[in-house]
Design a protein around this motif. Structure first.
Motif, PDB file in Angstrom:
ATOM      1  N   THR A  11      12.053  -7.065 -27.622  1.00  0.00           N
ATOM      2  CA  THR A  11      10.959  -6.686 -28.515  1.00  0.00           C
ATOM      3  C   THR A  11      10.071  -7.882 -28.817  1.00  0.00           C
ATOM      4  OG1 THR A  11      12.377  -5.011 -29.508  1.00  0.00           O
ATOM      5  CG2 THR A  11      10.418  -5.658 -30.740  1.00  0.00           C
ATOM      6  N   PHE A  12      10.687  -9.018 -29.144  1.00  0.00           N
ATOM      7  CA  PHE A  12       9.897 -10.223 -29.410  1.00  0.00           C
ATOM      8  C   PHE A  12       9.185 -10.698 -28.147  1.00  0.00           C
ATOM      9  CE2 PHE A  12      12.672 -10.573 -33.146  1.00  0.00           C
ATOM     10  CZ  PHE A  12      11.720 -10.846 -34.110  1.00  0.00           C
ATOM     11  N   LYS A  13       9.820 -10.501 -26.997  1.00  0.00           N
ATOM     12  CA  LYS A  13       9.206 -10.916 -25.733  1.00  0.00           C
ATOM     13  C   LYS A  13       7.961 -10.082 -25.443  1.00  0.00           C
ATOM     14  CE  LYS A  13      10.382 -11.448 -20.863  1.00  0.00           C
ATOM     15  NZ  LYS A  13      11.427 -11.244 -19.849  1.00  0.00           N
ATOM     16  N   LYS A  14       8.031  -8.772 -25.694  1.00  0.00           N
ATOM     17  CA  LYS A  14       6.863  -7.912 -25.457  1.00  0.00           C
ATOM     18  C   LYS A  14       5.692  -8.302 -26.350  1.00  0.00           C
ATOM     19  CE  LYS A  14       8.555  -3.825 -26.016  1.00  0.00           C
ATOM     20  NZ  LYS A  14       8.800  -2.374 -26.067  1.00  0.00           N
ATOM     21  N   THR A  15       5.975  -8.580 -27.625  1.00  0.00           N
ATOM     22  CA  THR A  15       4.890  -8.968 -28.523  1.00  0.00           C
ATOM     23  C   THR A  15       4.324 -10.331 -28.140  1.00  0.00           C
ATOM     24  OG1 THR A  15       6.445  -9.892 -30.118  1.00  0.00           O
ATOM     25  CG2 THR A  15       5.756  -7.618 -30.453  1.00  0.00           C
ATOM     26  N   ALA A  16       5.171 -11.237 -27.655  1.00  0.00           N
ATOM     27  CA  ALA A  16       4.691 -12.551 -27.229  1.00  0.00           C
ATOM     28  C   ALA A  16       3.825 -12.445 -25.982  1.00  0.00           C
ATOM     29  CB  ALA A  16       5.867 -13.487 -26.979  1.00  0.00           C
ATOM     30  N   GLY A  23      -4.651 -13.888 -26.432  1.00  0.00           N
ATOM     31  CA  GLY A  23      -5.115 -15.241 -26.730  1.00  0.00           C
ATOM     32  C   GLY A  23      -5.825 -15.885 -25.557  1.00  0.00           C
ATOM     33  N   LEU A  24      -5.269 -15.727 -24.351  1.00  0.00           N
ATOM     34  CA  LEU A  24      -5.911 -16.301 -23.169  1.00  0.00           C
ATOM     35  C   LEU A  24      -7.255 -15.646 -22.877  1.00  0.00           C
ATOM     36  CD1 LEU A  24      -2.892 -16.821 -20.753  1.00  0.00           C
ATOM     37  CD2 LEU A  24      -4.284 -18.559 -21.870  1.00  0.00           C
ATOM     38  N   ILE A  25      -7.334 -14.336 -23.067  1.00  0.00           N
ATOM     39  CA  ILE A  25      -8.610 -13.642 -22.855  1.00  0.00           C
ATOM     40  C   ILE A  25      -9.658 -14.148 -23.838  1.00  0.00           C
ATOM     41  CG2 ILE A  25      -9.750 -11.400 -23.107  1.00  0.00           C
ATOM     42  CD1 ILE A  25      -7.231 -10.147 -21.866  1.00  0.00           C
ATOM     43  N   LEU A  50      -2.504 -17.375 -29.583  1.00  0.00           N
ATOM     44  CA  LEU A  50      -1.570 -17.894 -28.588  1.00  0.00           C
ATOM     45  C   LEU A  50      -0.440 -18.682 -29.255  1.00  0.00           C
ATOM     46  CD1 LEU A  50      -1.182 -18.047 -25.513  1.00  0.00           C
ATOM     47  CD2 LEU A  50      -2.466 -20.169 -25.556  1.00  0.00           C
ATOM     48  N   ALA A  51      -0.771 -19.536 -30.198  1.00  0.00           N
ATOM     49  CA  ALA A  51       0.257 -20.303 -30.913  1.00  0.00           C
ATOM     50  C   ALA A  51       1.143 -19.381 -31.754  1.00  0.00           C
ATOM     51  CB  ALA A  51      -0.400 -21.356 -31.805  1.00  0.00           C
ATOM     52  N   GLY A  52       0.550 -18.374 -32.366  1.00  0.00           N
ATOM     53  CA  GLY A  52       1.337 -17.421 -33.149  1.00  0.00           C
ATOM     54  C   GLY A  52       2.317 -16.632 -32.308  1.00  0.00           C
ATOM     55  N   SER A  53       1.911 -16.271 -31.103  1.00  0.00           N
ATOM     56  CA  SER A  53       2.814 -15.508 -30.242  1.00  0.00           C
ATOM     57  C   SER A  53       3.967 -16.381 -29.747  1.00  0.00           C
ATOM     58  CB  SER A  53       2.052 -14.898 -29.066  1.00  0.00           C
ATOM     59  OG  SER A  53       1.539 -15.912 -28.235  1.00  0.00           O
ATOM     60  N   VAL A  54       3.707 -17.657 -29.507  1.00  0.00           N
ATOM     61  CA  VAL A  54       4.795 -18.564 -29.107  1.00  0.00           C
ATOM     62  C   VAL A  54       5.785 -18.738 -30.252  1.00  0.00           C
ATOM     63  CG1 VAL A  54       5.316 -20.961 -28.498  1.00  0.00           C
ATOM     64  CG2 VAL A  54       3.452 -19.769 -27.356  1.00  0.00           C
ATOM     65  N   VAL A  55       5.276 -18.920 -31.470  1.00  0.00           N
ATOM     66  CA  VAL A  55       6.155 -19.060 -32.635  1.00  0.00           C
ATOM     67  C   VAL A  55       6.950 -17.774 -32.854  1.00  0.00           C
ATOM     68  CG1 VAL A  55       6.155 -19.304 -35.148  1.00  0.00           C
ATOM     69  CG2 VAL A  55       4.780 -20.831 -33.748  1.00  0.00           C
ATOM     70  N   ASN A  56       6.324 -16.632 -32.661  1.00  0.00           N
ATOM     71  CA  ASN A  56       7.000 -15.346 -32.805  1.00  0.00           C
ATOM     72  C   ASN A  56       8.137 -15.209 -31.796  1.00  0.00           C
ATOM     73  OD1 ASN A  56       7.586 -12.737 -33.578  1.00  0.00           O
ATOM     74  ND2 ASN A  56       5.922 -11.841 -32.408  1.00  0.00           N
TER      75      ASN A  56
END
Length: 91
Positions: A11-16, A23-25, A50-56
């Motif tokens: 689940t966390f992987k899908k959101t990341a 973020g890249l777009i 992008l930073a938020g998704s990595v932290v998530n």
């Protein structure tokens, strides 16, 4: 690793993955669209997402690892006597 821990990591992987793609777009839009933004708002927003998704993703990974570690410790834990209304119970 047990299946329930893998489900929470997934689940966390899908959101990341979704957050990193978005973020890249936004970063690419902010860099290559000329005349749309003079203050690089989309680029900053993209880096933030992008930073938020990595932290998530890291939070989800550590949460699953902690859950697995505490679950394995409870099985082999020795019994401790505790008091409950002057009656001693073994857990």
């Amino acid at each position: 690793m047990q299946e329930k821990h893998l489900k929470s990591i997934f689940t966390f992987k899908k959101t990341a993955i979704f957050g990193s793609g978005l973020g890249l777009i936004l970063i690419l839009l902010g860099q290559f669209v000329n005349g749309y933004n003079t203050a690089y708002f989309l680029t900053a927003l993209g880096f933030g997402i992008l930073a938020g998704s990595v932290v998530n993703y890291l939070f989800g990974t550590f949460l699953s690892l902690m859950e697995e570690l505490t679950g394995s410790r409870n099985k082999n834990r020795p019994k401790i006597a505790t008091a409950s209304k002057n009656i001693y119970l073994l857990k």
